[in-house]
Design a protein around this motif. Structure first.
Motif, PDB file in Angstrom:
ATOM      1  N   LEU A   1      32.768  39.646  35.830  1.00 54.50           N
ATOM      2  CA  LEU A   1      34.045  40.704  37.186  1.00 54.50           C
ATOM      3  C   LEU A   1      33.036  42.034  35.881  1.00 54.50           C
ATOM      4  O   LEU A   1      33.349  41.510  34.443  1.00 54.50           O
ATOM      5  CB  LEU A   1      35.466  40.913  36.910  1.00 54.50           C
ATOM      6  CG  LEU A   1      36.225  42.070  37.676  1.00 54.50           C
ATOM      7  CD1 LEU A   1      36.013  41.488  38.826  1.00 54.50           C
ATOM      8  CD2 LEU A   1      37.621  41.680  36.957  1.00 54.50           C
ATOM      9  N   LYS A   2      32.826  42.886  36.585  1.00 51.82           N
ATOM     10  CA  LYS A   2      32.023  44.003  36.015  1.00 51.82           C
ATOM     11  C   LYS A   2      33.604  44.995  36.584  1.00 51.82           C
ATOM     12  O   LYS A   2      33.322  45.153  37.613  1.00 51.82           O
ATOM     13  CB  LYS A   2      31.230  44.477  36.251  1.00 51.82           C
ATOM     14  CG  LYS A   2      29.931  43.458  36.177  1.00 51.82           C
ATOM     15  CD  LYS A   2      28.571  44.155  36.016  1.00 51.82           C
ATOM     16  CE  LYS A   2      27.701  43.044  35.746  1.00 51.82           C
ATOM     17  NZ  LYS A   2      26.063  43.955  36.026  1.00 51.82           N
ATOM     18  N   PHE A   3      34.071  45.864  35.760  1.00 54.54           N
ATOM     19  CA  PHE A   3      34.991  46.600  35.942  1.00 54.54           C
ATOM     20  C   PHE A   3      34.960  47.950  35.419  1.00 54.54           C
ATOM     21  O   PHE A   3      34.593  48.422  34.125  1.00 54.54           O
ATOM     22  CB  PHE A   3      36.494  46.375  35.837  1.00 54.54           C
ATOM     23  CG  PHE A   3      37.631  47.069  35.524  1.00 54.54           C
ATOM     24  CD1 PHE A   3      38.432  46.891  36.874  1.00 54.54           C
ATOM     25  CD2 PHE A   3      38.555  47.718  34.751  1.00 54.54           C
ATOM     26  CE1 PHE A   3      39.129  48.093  37.290  1.00 54.54           C
ATOM     27  CE2 PHE A   3      39.076  48.738  34.775  1.00 54.54           C
ATOM     28  CZ  PHE A   3      39.587  48.631  36.260  1.00 54.54           C
TER      29      PHE A   3
ATOM     30  N   ARG B   1      36.719  50.130  39.502  1.00 57.40           N
ATOM     31  CA  ARG B   1      35.646  49.428  40.239  1.00 57.40           C
ATOM     32  C   ARG B   1      35.476  48.423  40.337  1.00 57.40           C
ATOM     33  O   ARG B   1      35.597  48.291  39.071  1.00 57.40           O
ATOM     34  CB  ARG B   1      34.515  50.923  40.990  1.00 57.40           C
ATOM     35  CG  ARG B   1      33.224  50.345  41.321  1.00 57.40           C
ATOM     36  CD  ARG B   1      32.534  52.140  41.807  1.00 57.40           C
ATOM     37  NE  ARG B   1      31.919  52.268  40.260  1.00 57.40           N
ATOM     38  CZ  ARG B   1      31.075  51.379  39.477  1.00 57.40           C
ATOM     39  NH1 ARG B   1      29.899  51.070  40.621  1.00 57.40           N
ATOM     40  NH2 ARG B   1      30.460  52.363  38.245  1.00 57.40           N
ATOM     41  N   ALA B   2      35.350  47.768  40.898  1.00 58.26           N
ATOM     42  CA  ALA B   2      35.142  46.031  40.513  1.00 58.26           C
ATOM     43  C   ALA B   2      34.359  45.871  41.624  1.00 58.26           C
ATOM     44  O   ALA B   2      33.818  45.724  42.561  1.00 58.26           O
ATOM     45  CB  ALA B   2      36.351  45.612  40.788  1.00 58.26           C
ATOM     46  N   LEU B   3      33.442  44.780  40.737  1.00 59.78           N
ATOM     47  CA  LEU B   3      32.308  43.964  41.166  1.00 59.78           C
ATOM     48  C   LEU B   3      31.842  42.737  40.551  1.00 59.78           C
ATOM     49  O   LEU B   3      32.485  42.522  39.195  1.00 59.78           O
ATOM     50  CB  LEU B   3      30.657  44.329  40.827  1.00 59.78           C
ATOM     51  CG  LEU B   3      29.272  43.783  41.215  1.00 59.78           C
ATOM     52  CD1 LEU B   3      29.408  43.915  42.944  1.00 59.78           C
ATOM     53  CD2 LEU B   3      28.926  44.382  41.067  1.00 59.78           C
ATOM     54  N   SER B   4      32.326  41.647  41.431  1.00 63.08           N
ATOM     55  CA  SER B   4      32.347  40.192  40.823  1.00 63.08           C
ATOM     56  C   SER B   4      31.046  39.653  41.947  1.00 63.08           C
ATOM     57  O   SER B   4      30.613  40.199  42.911  1.00 63.08           O
ATOM     58  CB  SER B   4      33.338  39.076  41.069  1.00 63.08           C
ATOM     59  OG  SER B   4      33.568  37.931  41.495  1.00 63.08           O
ATOM     60  N   ASP B   5      30.989  38.084  40.928  1.00 60.89           N
ATOM     61  CA  ASP B   5      29.846  37.584  41.515  1.00 60.89           C
ATOM     62  C   ASP B   5      30.273  36.530  42.037  1.00 60.89           C
ATOM     63  O   ASP B   5      28.969  35.065  42.728  1.00 60.89           O
ATOM     64  CB  ASP B   5      28.567  36.827  40.644  1.00 60.89           C
ATOM     65  CG  ASP B   5      29.391  35.976  39.143  1.00 60.89           C
ATOM     66  OD1 ASP B   5      30.758  35.779  39.384  1.00 60.89           O
ATOM     67  OD2 ASP B   5      28.320  35.423  38.189  1.00 60.89           O
TER      68      ASP B   5
END
Length: 337
Positions: free
Chosen positions: A143-145, A162-166
């Motif tokens: 997770l990038k946050f 804002r969040a991004l996950s693989d």
């Protein structure tokens, strides 16, 4: 235009932990810390023009490293409780950290509140960023946050997550600031509260949702019109003096919840893109902070939503950025548009 400055810093675990101030044209300001991406101070004028800090805070940066109350911090990966520290996603069972008896609370032992975030100063805001690796706390996905704080000339504290996950993964972020809008009252029982909701979640004695969504009508939870916490608490029949209650936001409501203090004239409105607000009256504060010395209005998704059909859950899809907003508007006198 906001003015942003670094006020002080210390080295902790080999990294810089710094306190930043965002000031507006009136001299009002917020202070934020890159440890836990935390709100430290919110200094705004009362009805008489005198400035006051309305957020509970520690005196030193080092005090935040031993915090037990999530004071002002960013909570995640998953705010509030997950029953039995377990959930099922896409047919797979995930066991997360049990840091609240047999349950998980606020992301486990090493949630976002324990991370030292990288900081980037923008023109009118500060962005804190951190990563949570696949499996941390038991949650899937790298997770990038990012959390961005700004403070406008109208005294609007805006928080953007804002969040991004693989991998597909559940997330539920919130801010855990405790507010006391009065300059003289030791607790918040005289604060007037309003919540724009018609339903709330029933909980058991461990503050876990039972699965029932109840109407506010004729209940001790009906804050649709301004009422003080103190006048409503005696109507409750559970094991908590105050409130630890999730209210489901009205679909067409702009303001999700509000609080105000007659003694200072300071009021606060909460706006959010998320489906509800949890009212917590700080019953378990202790030590330097007495019980009920501050209240939280935590915008978030449904607590334990992963384990209840019909609850709203925020699932990140791989490679797709998801953004949510919380905004606290502070003012005195009549509500501004």
């Amino acid at each position: 235009m906001s003015q942003i400055s670094k006020r002080k810093s210390v080295i902790y675990k080999g990294k810089e932990v710094a306190l930043y101030r965002i000031s507006n044209v009136s001299g009002a300001y917020i202070e934020v810390l890159n440890y836990g991406a935390s709100v430290v101070s919110v200094v705004v004028p009362g009805a008489d023009g005198r400035f006051a800090n309305v957020a509970l805070r520690y005196e030193t940066i080092e005090d935040y490293f031993t915090d037990q109350f999530y004071l002002g911090c960013t909570v995640g990966r998953y705010a509030n409780r997950i029953s039995n520290a377990r959930f099922v996603l896409n047919g797979q069972t995930y066991n997360v950290e049990k840091n609240d008896g047999v349950n998980s609370n606020h992301g486990g032992f090493n949630g976002l509140n324990k991370k030292i975030f990288d900081a980037r100063i923008n023109e009118n805001s500060i962005t804190f960023s951190a990563e949570s690796v696949d499996g941390e706390g038991g949650f899937p996905g790298n997770l990038k946050f990012w959390v961005t704080y700004s403070f406008s000339d109208e005294n609007r504290l805006r928080i953007e997550y804002r969040a991004l996950s693989d991998k597909e993964t559940p997330v539920n972020f919130t801010n855990h600031s405790y507010f006391n809008l009065s300059r003289q009252d030791a607790d918040i029982s005289n604060h007037e509260i309003q919540v724009n909701a018609s339903h709330y979640l029933e909980t058991d004695n461990n503050f876990l949702p039972t699965g029932k969504i109840l109407l506010l009508d004729n209940s001790a939870f009906d804050f649709r019109k301004y009422k003080t916490a103190g006048e409503m608490m005696p109507l409750k029949k559970d094991n908590l003096r105050g409130y630890n209650t999730f209210f489901i936001k009205g679909r067409h409501s702009g303001i999700a919840a509000s609080a105000r203090s007659a003694s200072s004239g300071i009021a606060m409105d909460v706006y959010t893109t998320m489906p509800g607000v949890l009212l917590y009256t700080g019953d378990f504060l202790s030590g330097r902070f007495g019980p009920m010395s501050g209240l939280c209005l935590e915008a978030q998704y449904h607590p334990d939503g992963l384990n209840h059909a019909g609850f709203e859950v925020n699932i990140l899809r791989p490679g797709r950025t998801k953004t949510d907003i919380i905004e606290y508007h502070f003012y005195n006198g009549e509500r501004h548009s």
